[in-house]
Design an enzyme around this catalytic site. Sequence first.
Site, PDB file in Angstrom:
ATOM      1  N   GLU A 104      -0.802  16.419   8.625  1.00  0.00           N
ATOM      2  CA  GLU A 104       0.135  15.473   8.041  1.00  0.00           C
ATOM      3  C   GLU A 104       0.126  15.633   6.530  1.00  0.00           C
ATOM      4  O   GLU A 104      -0.664  16.398   5.973  1.00  0.00           O
ATOM      5  CB  GLU A 104      -0.222  14.033   8.449  1.00  0.00           C
ATOM      6  CG  GLU A 104      -0.020  13.761   9.938  1.00  0.00           C
ATOM      7  CD  GLU A 104      -0.280  12.319  10.305  1.00  0.00           C
ATOM      8  OE1 GLU A 104      -0.619  11.528   9.403  1.00  0.00           O
ATOM      9  OE2 GLU A 104      -0.159  11.991  11.492  1.00  0.00           O
ATOM     10  N   HIS A 108       6.208   3.804   3.490  1.00  0.00           N
ATOM     11  CA  HIS A 108       6.310   5.004   4.318  1.00  0.00           C
ATOM     12  C   HIS A 108       7.694   5.608   4.110  1.00  0.00           C
ATOM     13  O   HIS A 108       8.707   4.910   4.188  1.00  0.00           O
ATOM     14  CB  HIS A 108       6.104   4.682   5.798  1.00  0.00           C
ATOM     15  CG  HIS A 108       5.801   5.899   6.618  1.00  0.00           C
ATOM     16  ND1 HIS A 108       6.749   6.850   6.897  1.00  0.00           N
ATOM     17  CD2 HIS A 108       4.658   6.330   7.194  1.00  0.00           C
ATOM     18  CE1 HIS A 108       6.198   7.810   7.624  1.00  0.00           C
ATOM     19  NE2 HIS A 108       4.924   7.520   7.818  1.00  0.00           N
ATOM     20  N   ARG A 118       2.543  10.676   0.553  1.00  0.00           N
ATOM     21  CA  ARG A 118       3.613   9.738   0.896  1.00  0.00           C
ATOM     22  C   ARG A 118       4.289   9.135  -0.323  1.00  0.00           C
ATOM     23  O   ARG A 118       5.504   8.912  -0.313  1.00  0.00           O
ATOM     24  CB  ARG A 118       3.042   8.619   1.785  1.00  0.00           C
ATOM     25  CG  ARG A 118       2.743   9.104   3.193  1.00  0.00           C
ATOM     26  CD  ARG A 118       2.090   8.030   4.022  1.00  0.00           C
ATOM     27  NE  ARG A 118       1.885   8.506   5.391  1.00  0.00           N
ATOM     28  CZ  ARG A 118       1.205   7.833   6.311  1.00  0.00           C
ATOM     29  NH1 ARG A 118       0.671   6.666   6.013  1.00  0.00           N
ATOM     30  NH2 ARG A 118       1.062   8.321   7.523  1.00  0.00           N
ATOM     31  N   HIS A 138       4.579  -0.039   4.285  1.00  0.00           N
ATOM     32  CA  HIS A 138       3.786   0.501   5.392  1.00  0.00           C
ATOM     33  C   HIS A 138       2.320   0.118   5.315  1.00  0.00           C
ATOM     34  O   HIS A 138       1.720  -0.202   6.337  1.00  0.00           O
ATOM     35  CB  HIS A 138       3.919   2.025   5.406  1.00  0.00           C
ATOM     36  CG  HIS A 138       3.221   2.697   6.532  1.00  0.00           C
ATOM     37  ND1 HIS A 138       3.470   2.372   7.857  1.00  0.00           N
ATOM     38  CD2 HIS A 138       2.279   3.677   6.564  1.00  0.00           C
ATOM     39  CE1 HIS A 138       2.720   3.129   8.643  1.00  0.00           C
ATOM     40  NE2 HIS A 138       1.979   3.919   7.885  1.00  0.00           N
ATOM     41  N   ARG A 171      -2.927   5.810   0.043  1.00  0.00           N
ATOM     42  CA  ARG A 171      -3.717   6.222   1.214  1.00  0.00           C
ATOM     43  C   ARG A 171      -3.270   7.582   1.735  1.00  0.00           C
ATOM     44  O   ARG A 171      -2.080   7.809   1.949  1.00  0.00           O
ATOM     45  CB  ARG A 171      -3.565   5.184   2.325  1.00  0.00           C
ATOM     46  CG  ARG A 171      -4.259   5.567   3.629  1.00  0.00           C
ATOM     47  CD  ARG A 171      -4.114   4.458   4.645  1.00  0.00           C
ATOM     48  NE  ARG A 171      -2.756   4.271   5.087  1.00  0.00           N
ATOM     49  CZ  ARG A 171      -2.215   4.846   6.161  1.00  0.00           C
ATOM     50  NH1 ARG A 171      -2.916   5.709   6.878  1.00  0.00           N
ATOM     51  NH2 ARG A 171      -0.970   4.577   6.515  1.00  0.00           N
TER      52      ARG A 171
END
Length: 575
Positions: A147, A271, A320, A381, A416
């Site tokens: 990811e 997100h 992100r 998110h 994060r």
Amino acid sequence: MADDASHVFGLPRERAQRHDLRLPVRLVAPEPGWTVSADAIVVGSGIAGLTCALRLRQRVERVLLVTKTVLSAGSTLWAQGGIAAALAPEDTPEEHLRDTLVAGVGICDVDAVTALVNEGPRRVRELVGIGAEFDLDAAGALKLTREGGHGRDRIAHAGGDATGREISRALIAALDAVREDPGIEVIEHALVVDLLKDGDGRVCGTTLHVIGEGQIDGVGAAHARAVVLATGGLGQVYSSTTNPSVATGDGMAAALRAGALMADLEFVQFHPTVLWLGEGSTGQQPLISEAVRGEGAFLVDRDGVRFMEGRHPMADLAPRDVVARAIVDRMQLTGEDHVFLDARHLGREFLEQRFPSIVARCRELGFDPATDLLPVAPAQHYASGGIRTDLVGRASLSGLYACGEVACSGVHGANRLASNSLLEGLVFASRIADDITDRIAAGELPQTAPVAPSGPAALLDASQRVAVQHAMTAGAGAVRTAGSLASTARALAELALSARAAVPGPEGWETTNLLHVGQLLTLLAALREETRGGHVRADLPDRDDEHWRGHSCAERQADGSVTTAFQPVPAQDLT
């Protein structure tokens, strides 16, 4: 405090700023009509709460696990992508550490991340040991994927895109197996109202509102040697979020009112790929997991331009905050309120096998990932900040612990890294359980009696929730300015002035919690005059390591005022 906590709670108090923001000490609520006692109270039934409760149940005489609705309703259930850990032979904790520090944009706590990446593989294998069924390859090894922000394939997943659901199932099954054990009690439909403290200011329980029958009904008091908050995030403070409806910042707000040190609330992760359902759509929105891009999907604008190429070396798999900011910039450039995710080239068979839940949900809403471009836009998110904790999960108030999204352990920094949240819950829940066990054995956590709280109480009518969400979304959302944050602060202050006459009840308590965490988030976002990670200031677009490489911390004082202080973080090698 723990011996290694001085760097967490040793703030430069002489440079603390006092602000006009004033918060009540408690919510307006009926006096407790019943009591229950335990050695430890664990609040929350996501991966952090369940892991902590199960581990404590093996070591102390009595554990009370309380959850807001039912055991399976927490945010863990919605985790699609997976859980990150250095499980592959070619991977190392050191590489996972580096990727986490880079995503955290220079303000992760290195010791906390080191604990995460080194203990993580063992904790994931323990999940397998209790029955969690992760996806396996043909050789029977864990099937790992990649990811955004990860330099290796290190994301373990289950059911294709149902990792959180499988982890939740396995942990609840383990809990059900010991449900008859008198050493553990579960109370569902229990909303924490406020924390209880004894005469020395130590946390010794909580007030709870339980929807039930018989003795455990209405507002009561739960007494304990230690309280562990694992209550999740604050997503419902915004109009659109991927968080479930229960994510109303209850644990953060209760700790804030009690005077616990809070940190980094301004770092809110939006997100980048949440399915756009049209103007005016609010509440929990469908998430398109980052793992879809990890398998080769990519972002395009209305003209088919792949705008992430050239924006970042990792392109569509950039961290992100980078991707979310790029989408916001592209929407402003094109005048559109969404961009598109293109997964069509992955093929129907692969998509249905790898992402069955996402494909099914998209089709329910009229989109087919195998044939259609998927309209997406950023939505709230994850909250990287929260209750400040040390390496064993202790908060600044004696007797209080926090774990998971409600906490600021220092693992996430300003942003994060994808799929680190489930791992954080596992690792730090275990550390908390071990610390509570050791402290009880050493006589450091005696059972004490709470004293009646003194000071102002407040309650905002539930009808004002939309007003709170609108103000936060408009001024303290994905992109902020000094002017927008000032407007939000004024709007919330006006709402706070009316927070006195409402009838007590769960919806009003939740709305008031959203107000309080929103007010603190807005204050900290206004103070941080730079752009870093999940905190994007359009008026201050550059990162400022000279003045802002560190944590923004805040406390409610005894008189209701809020003070803030800045905690610098040593420079990190992010190359």
